[in-house]
Design a protein around this motif. Structure first.
Motif, PDB file in Angstrom:
ATOM      1  N   LEU A 187     -71.950  89.623 -16.030  1.00  0.00           N
ATOM      2  CA  LEU A 187     -70.621  89.036 -15.824  1.00  0.00           C
ATOM      3  C   LEU A 187     -69.540  90.051 -16.183  1.00  0.00           C
ATOM      4  O   LEU A 187     -68.493  90.121 -15.534  1.00  0.00           O
ATOM      5  N   ALA A 190     -69.428  92.502 -13.487  1.00  0.00           N
ATOM      6  CA  ALA A 190     -68.752  91.900 -12.341  1.00  0.00           C
ATOM      7  C   ALA A 190     -67.241  91.958 -12.548  1.00  0.00           C
ATOM      8  O   ALA A 190     -66.493  92.267 -11.619  1.00  0.00           O
ATOM      9  N   GLY A 191     -66.778  91.704 -13.757  1.00  0.00           N
ATOM     10  CA  GLY A 191     -65.353  91.779 -14.050  1.00  0.00           C
ATOM     11  C   GLY A 191     -64.812  93.176 -13.772  1.00  0.00           C
ATOM     12  O   GLY A 191     -63.760  93.334 -13.143  1.00  0.00           O
ATOM     13  N   ARG A 192     -65.567  94.181 -14.184  1.00  0.00           N
ATOM     14  CA  ARG A 192     -65.142  95.561 -13.949  1.00  0.00           C
ATOM     15  C   ARG A 192     -65.228  95.884 -12.466  1.00  0.00           C
ATOM     16  O   ARG A 192     -64.353  96.533 -11.912  1.00  0.00           O
ATOM     17  N   LEU A 194     -64.785  93.964 -10.066  1.00  0.00           N
ATOM     18  CA  LEU A 194     -63.715  93.318  -9.315  1.00  0.00           C
ATOM     19  C   LEU A 194     -62.342  93.882  -9.694  1.00  0.00           C
ATOM     20  O   LEU A 194     -61.320  93.287  -9.389  1.00  0.00           O
ATOM     21  N   GLU A 196     -61.036  94.969 -12.854  1.00  0.00           N
ATOM     22  CA  GLU A 196     -60.393  94.854 -14.159  1.00  0.00           C
ATOM     23  C   GLU A 196     -60.944  95.912 -15.120  1.00  0.00           C
ATOM     24  O   GLU A 196     -62.134  96.176 -15.122  1.00  0.00           O
ATOM     25  N   ASN A 197     -60.070  96.456 -15.958  1.00  0.00           N
ATOM     26  CA  ASN A 197     -60.558  97.415 -16.951  1.00  0.00           C
ATOM     27  C   ASN A 197     -61.229  96.654 -18.099  1.00  0.00           C
ATOM     28  O   ASN A 197     -61.300  95.427 -18.100  1.00  0.00           O
ATOM     29  N   MET A 200     -58.991  93.927 -19.890  1.00  0.00           N
ATOM     30  CA  MET A 200     -58.747  92.724 -19.091  1.00  0.00           C
ATOM     31  C   MET A 200     -60.035  91.939 -18.869  1.00  0.00           C
ATOM     32  O   MET A 200     -60.015  90.718 -18.792  1.00  0.00           O
ATOM     33  N   ARG A 204     -60.378  88.101 -19.721  1.00  0.00           N
ATOM     34  CA  ARG A 204     -60.622  87.121 -18.664  1.00  0.00           C
ATOM     35  C   ARG A 204     -62.061  86.601 -18.630  1.00  0.00           C
ATOM     36  O   ARG A 204     -62.324  85.559 -18.026  1.00  0.00           O
ATOM     37  N   VAL A 205     -62.989  87.355 -19.229  1.00  0.00           N
ATOM     38  CA  VAL A 205     -64.393  86.927 -19.151  1.00  0.00           C
ATOM     39  C   VAL A 205     -64.988  86.685 -20.541  1.00  0.00           C
ATOM     40  O   VAL A 205     -65.421  85.584 -20.856  1.00  0.00           O
ATOM     41  N   PRO A 208     -62.938  83.874 -22.956  1.00  0.00           N
ATOM     42  CA  PRO A 208     -63.135  82.463 -22.586  1.00  0.00           C
ATOM     43  C   PRO A 208     -64.564  81.988 -22.811  1.00  0.00           C
ATOM     44  O   PRO A 208     -64.787  80.855 -23.233  1.00  0.00           O
ATOM     45  N   LEU A 209     -65.528  82.873 -22.548  1.00  0.00           N
ATOM     46  CA  LEU A 209     -66.916  82.458 -22.713  1.00  0.00           C
ATOM     47  C   LEU A 209     -67.311  82.407 -24.190  1.00  0.00           C
ATOM     48  O   LEU A 209     -68.265  81.725 -24.543  1.00  0.00           O
TER      49      LEU A 209
ATOM     50  N   ASN B  85     -64.088 100.134 -12.083  1.00  0.00           N
ATOM     51  CA  ASN B  85     -63.047  99.216 -11.624  1.00  0.00           C
ATOM     52  C   ASN B  85     -62.078  99.868 -10.652  1.00  0.00           C
ATOM     53  O   ASN B  85     -61.278  99.175 -10.036  1.00  0.00           O
ATOM     54  N   ASN B  90     -67.666  97.189  -3.990  1.00  0.00           N
ATOM     55  CA  ASN B  90     -67.880  95.921  -4.695  1.00  0.00           C
ATOM     56  C   ASN B  90     -69.344  95.589  -4.620  1.00  0.00           C
ATOM     57  O   ASN B  90     -70.048  96.035  -3.726  1.00  0.00           O
ATOM     58  N   PHE B  93     -74.384  91.093  -7.399  1.00  0.00           N
ATOM     59  CA  PHE B  93     -75.381  91.340  -8.429  1.00  0.00           C
ATOM     60  C   PHE B  93     -76.639  90.520  -8.176  1.00  0.00           C
ATOM     61  O   PHE B  93     -76.593  89.470  -7.544  1.00  0.00           O
ATOM     62  N   ALA B  97     -73.943  86.862 -10.957  1.00  0.00           N
ATOM     63  CA  ALA B  97     -72.852  87.035 -11.926  1.00  0.00           C
ATOM     64  C   ALA B  97     -71.630  86.200 -11.580  1.00  0.00           C
ATOM     65  O   ALA B  97     -70.502  86.677 -11.593  1.00  0.00           O
ATOM     66  N   PHE B  99     -68.862  83.687 -12.542  1.00  0.00           N
ATOM     67  CA  PHE B  99     -68.253  83.343 -13.832  1.00  0.00           C
ATOM     68  C   PHE B  99     -68.406  81.849 -14.091  1.00  0.00           C
ATOM     69  O   PHE B  99     -67.855  81.034 -13.345  1.00  0.00           O
ATOM     70  N   HIS B 101     -67.200  79.914 -16.308  1.00  0.00           N
ATOM     71  CA  HIS B 101     -66.047  79.156 -16.812  1.00  0.00           C
ATOM     72  C   HIS B 101     -64.991  78.945 -15.743  1.00  0.00           C
ATOM     73  O   HIS B 101     -63.940  78.371 -16.024  1.00  0.00           O
ATOM     74  N   PHE B 110     -60.901  86.121  -8.288  1.00  0.00           N
ATOM     75  CA  PHE B 110     -60.871  86.902  -9.533  1.00  0.00           C
ATOM     76  C   PHE B 110     -60.271  88.298  -9.340  1.00  0.00           C
ATOM     77  O   PHE B 110     -59.461  88.750 -10.129  1.00  0.00           O
ATOM     78  N   GLY B 111     -60.676  88.966  -8.269  1.00  0.00           N
ATOM     79  CA  GLY B 111     -60.236  90.339  -8.053  1.00  0.00           C
ATOM     80  C   GLY B 111     -58.839  90.462  -7.472  1.00  0.00           C
ATOM     81  O   GLY B 111     -58.343  91.559  -7.261  1.00  0.00           O
ATOM     82  N   ARG B 114     -54.069  91.441  -9.297  1.00  0.00           N
ATOM     83  CA  ARG B 114     -52.970  92.393  -9.163  1.00  0.00           C
ATOM     84  C   ARG B 114     -52.476  92.513  -7.725  1.00  0.00           C
ATOM     85  O   ARG B 114     -51.620  93.325  -7.425  1.00  0.00           O
ATOM     86  N   LEU B 162     -61.977  91.424  -1.249  1.00  0.00           N
ATOM     87  CA  LEU B 162     -61.246  92.621  -1.681  1.00  0.00           C
ATOM     88  C   LEU B 162     -61.306  93.735  -0.638  1.00  0.00           C
ATOM     89  O   LEU B 162     -60.777  94.810  -0.844  1.00  0.00           O
TER      90      LEU B 162
END
Lengths: 290, 374
Positions: A187, A190-192, A194, A196-197, A200, A204-205, A208-209, B85, B90, B93, B97, B99, B101, B110-111, B114, B162
């Motif tokens: 996860l 996946a955040g990276r 998508l 996000e550094n 972030m 964001r991940v 919250p979890l 990032n 992209n 996975f 993966a 999310f 929540h 999500f992406g 910005r 994206l």
């Protein structure tokens, strides 16, 4: 499923929980019920008179001293909770994300080491560390940094918060650690992925979890600290009482058990209300769960 | 089977270039000099057994793993100091993966944080992306209430919204059941054609790679053993490990009797002397057991008594085993006067009986379908 099967399962379940249920009844319910009934009785000199009264509650709820002490207890345990959880989070994060898997059990073991000594001794040790001729003061005077021992580090609310935060740290670290451990590492990737550094992605991940663990930590620290007796007595020097000290005075020193019981029930109610608010928060954060 | 191979020009510009990539995990040499060019708009697969380095290679392209030496270029740009990032890739996975929540729509969006576009525009994009993967109207659902196939679609929508230059897919179908997997294979091919994005798929399933890919790189032990189009890979494996890994291949020991004018003559017990042109000879044979001759099960035909075939050669056999699959029957045949058994497959067409174990029979074959590994 067939109804008889359910019945048998239910009976089996009841048989299984019966011993701990009886145990809980004897250890938990009986004392609470005793306190509850005492709180509605009248105090005589050195005895409890079996006359029903709301007097104790009226006295407790209208007394400005009780209100002040109760508010102080809430403030102290709120401060302890904030400090403990804020300090515990980085530790739990480090333990979960940085420490190598094969080392984790050793770290957990180290974190529980403070439990090897009694709570009373640990609190007393803080008095040794913070005292007028304590470790900190003698070190600082020895190094020539200060001429006179510092007096503001003991017998005040700050020192109480410090002591309690230390005592309850493992209770906060463990639930947060468990929540962080449960986060699927992909996860975070996946955040990276998508865009996000790391910061972030944490915001964001990860955070919250980890919230269920944080809420659990808050509850676990807040509920016992509000009723703490030892720390105000030793670290607060007995001059900054919290609600438990007040109960002790009524119950033992003044031998007014009905009034002490009313105080205890009041404190319990306050804790219950605050806990329910936390539980509600917990449910809100758990609304979408894995 | 859908042929995904469009008439894409061979000259399409390179999208991903891997130059001499070496990757060590401590002492473990995970990638051993990977040289690879993936073209724009291509459906490319990295195929190999577990531990061959295919996922590691994908993750170095995505930026999740560093490399010890070499270079990764995406769309002509060096990726050395570009974090995951910021790369124009992209990923879908293996575990999807999603999310837990967030809702489906929040996952897909999500992406877009910005992205300067307004809220309603973004919502329209999300709905469009969900529609593209067949999940129109699922936006409000909680992520944990989705099935495996739906999670995968969300993961696809979340990546494709994206508009990456490259979509990386890490064993995306391995968690699905067979029916669902076959359906998703076809959908992925269609989707790739529709969006025109370069897809790089990691899989250990040779069938999946053959069905979906324009080109396949077969990897063993951190190296690319062969990079070719599916047909070439199947019919003309350059490496015995590739031949063994993709589909079923029979191997028979062979003796080289003569080599001249680009023709290799071999003698194969049970099949007799065969002459093979260089194009049917592969020099990658990891065994030191000497030359072996390989052929696919479907290249030999079992003849019914009295039947003739257009194949050049016939050989006497005894039927050792019969495995009936409904549409196909597999026969294990012992070659006359030898202990060697080979497996052949016959389509069960109307009017042809399945033959029984123990009977003598003849198979017909052509030297053109043989490959020699030496």
């Amino acid at each position: 499923m067939a109804k008889p099967g359910m019945d048998r399962e239910a009976r089996q379940g009841l048989t299984l929980i019966a011993p701990p249920f009886l145990y809980a009844l004897a250890i938990l319910a009986a004392p609470v019920l005793t306190i509850l009934s005492y709180s509605f009785l009248t105090d005589g000199y050195l005895e409890v008179i079996g006359e029903f009264t709301f007097g104790n509650y009226i006295q407790v709820w209208s007394d400005p001293i009780v209100r002040a002490v109760l508010l102080r207890s809430l403030a102290v345990s709120a401060a302890v909770t904030v400090v403990t959880v804020l300090l515990a989070f980085p530790v739990a994060y480090y333990l979960s994300f940085v420490v190598k898997p094969e080392r984790k059990s050793m770290w957990l073991f180290l974190i529980t080491i403070p439990f090897w000594t009694s709570y009373l001794i640990r609190v007393f040790l803080w008095k040794v560390i913070l005292g007028y001729n304590g470790v900190i003061n003698s070190s600082l005077t020895g190094l020539g940094i200060i001429d006179q021992p510092l007096t503001f580090i003991l017998y005040n609310v700050n020192s109480m918060v410090l002591t309690l935060a230390h005592a309850y740290a493992p209770f906060a670290i463990l639930p947060i650690f468990v929540a962080l451990e449960k986060i699927d590492r992909s996860l975070l990737e996946a955040g990276r992925d998508l865009g996000e550094n790391r910061l972030m992605t944490f915001w964001r991940v990860t955070l919250p979890l980890a919230m269920p663990g944080v809420v659990a930590a808050v509850l676990i620290v807040f509920i016992p600290t509000i009723g703490d007796y030892v720390t105000p007595e030793l670290i607060g020097g007995g001059k900054i009482p919290m609600i438990a000290n007040l109960i002790q005075v009524q119950m033992l020193a003044l031998d007014n058990r009905p009034l002490g019981s009313a105080l205890a029930v009041t404190a319990m109610l306050v804790v219950a209300v605050v806990s329910l608010i936390f539980l509600w928060l917990n449910r809100r954060f758990l609304r979408v769960k894995q | 089977m859908i042929a995904s191979r469009d008439q894409r020009p061979e000259t399409a510009r390179p999208m991903i270039e891997c130059n001499e990539i070496q990757k060590y995990y401590g002492d473990y040499h995970a990638l051993r000099g990977i040289d690879l060019v993936i073209r724009e708009g291509e459906f490319f697969s990295l195929l190999g057994p577990s531990g061959c380095g295919k996922t590691t290679l994908l993750r170095t392209i995505a930026g999740f793993e560093g490399i010890s030496s070499g270079a990764v270029l995406i769309d002509g740009k060096h990726m050395e100091n570009v974090p995951a990032n910021s790369r124009p890739t992209n990923m879908v996975f293996q575990s999807y993966a999603i999310f837990p929540h967030l809702t489906v729509a929040q996952n897909v969006a999500f992406g877009l944080r910005r992205d300067p576009r307004g809220k309603s525009e973004k919502a329209a994009l999300v709905e469009e992306a969900l529609a593209m993967v067949g999940l129109r109207g699922y936006g409000g659902r909680a992520a944990h209430a989705l099935s495996g196939g739906q999670r995968q679609r969300v993961a696809l929508a979340r990546a494709l919204i994206l508009k990456p230059k490259v979509l990386l897919l890490d064993e995306p179908l391995s968690a699905l059941d067979r029916k669902m997997r076959e359906q998703m294979q076809v959908e992925l091919i269609k989707l790739q054609r529709q969006v025109g994005i370069t897809f790089v798929l990691v899989t250990h399933d040779q069938e999946e790679a053959l069905v979906m890919s324009d080109r396949i790189a077969v990897m063993f032990d951190g190296e690319i053993a062969q990079l070719d189009e599916p047909e070439t890979l199947y019919a003309r494996p350059k490496d015995r490990r590739v031949a063994d890994f993709i589909g079923v291949m029979n191997f028979l020991p062979a003796q080289i009797t003569r080599e001249a004018d680009g023709i290799v003559s071999v003698d194969v017990p049970g099949l007799g002397p065969v002459e093979l042109p260089e194009s049917q000879v592969s020099r990658a044979n990891p065994d030191d057991s000497g030359p072996v001759l390989g052929f696919r099960p479907e290249t030999m035909t079992l003849l019914t008594p009295g039947q003739s075939s257009q194949h050049a050669r016939e050989t006497d056999v005894v039927i050792d085993e019969v495995v009936y699959y409904g549409d196909m029957t597999y026969y294990d045949l012992r070659l006359e006067d030898t202990q060697h058994t080979v497996r052949i497959s016959m389509r069960n067409v109307f009017g042809r009986d399945v033959q029984s174990v123990g009977t003598k029979a003849r198979v017909a074959w052509s030297p053109g379908s043989l490959v020699l590994f030496r």
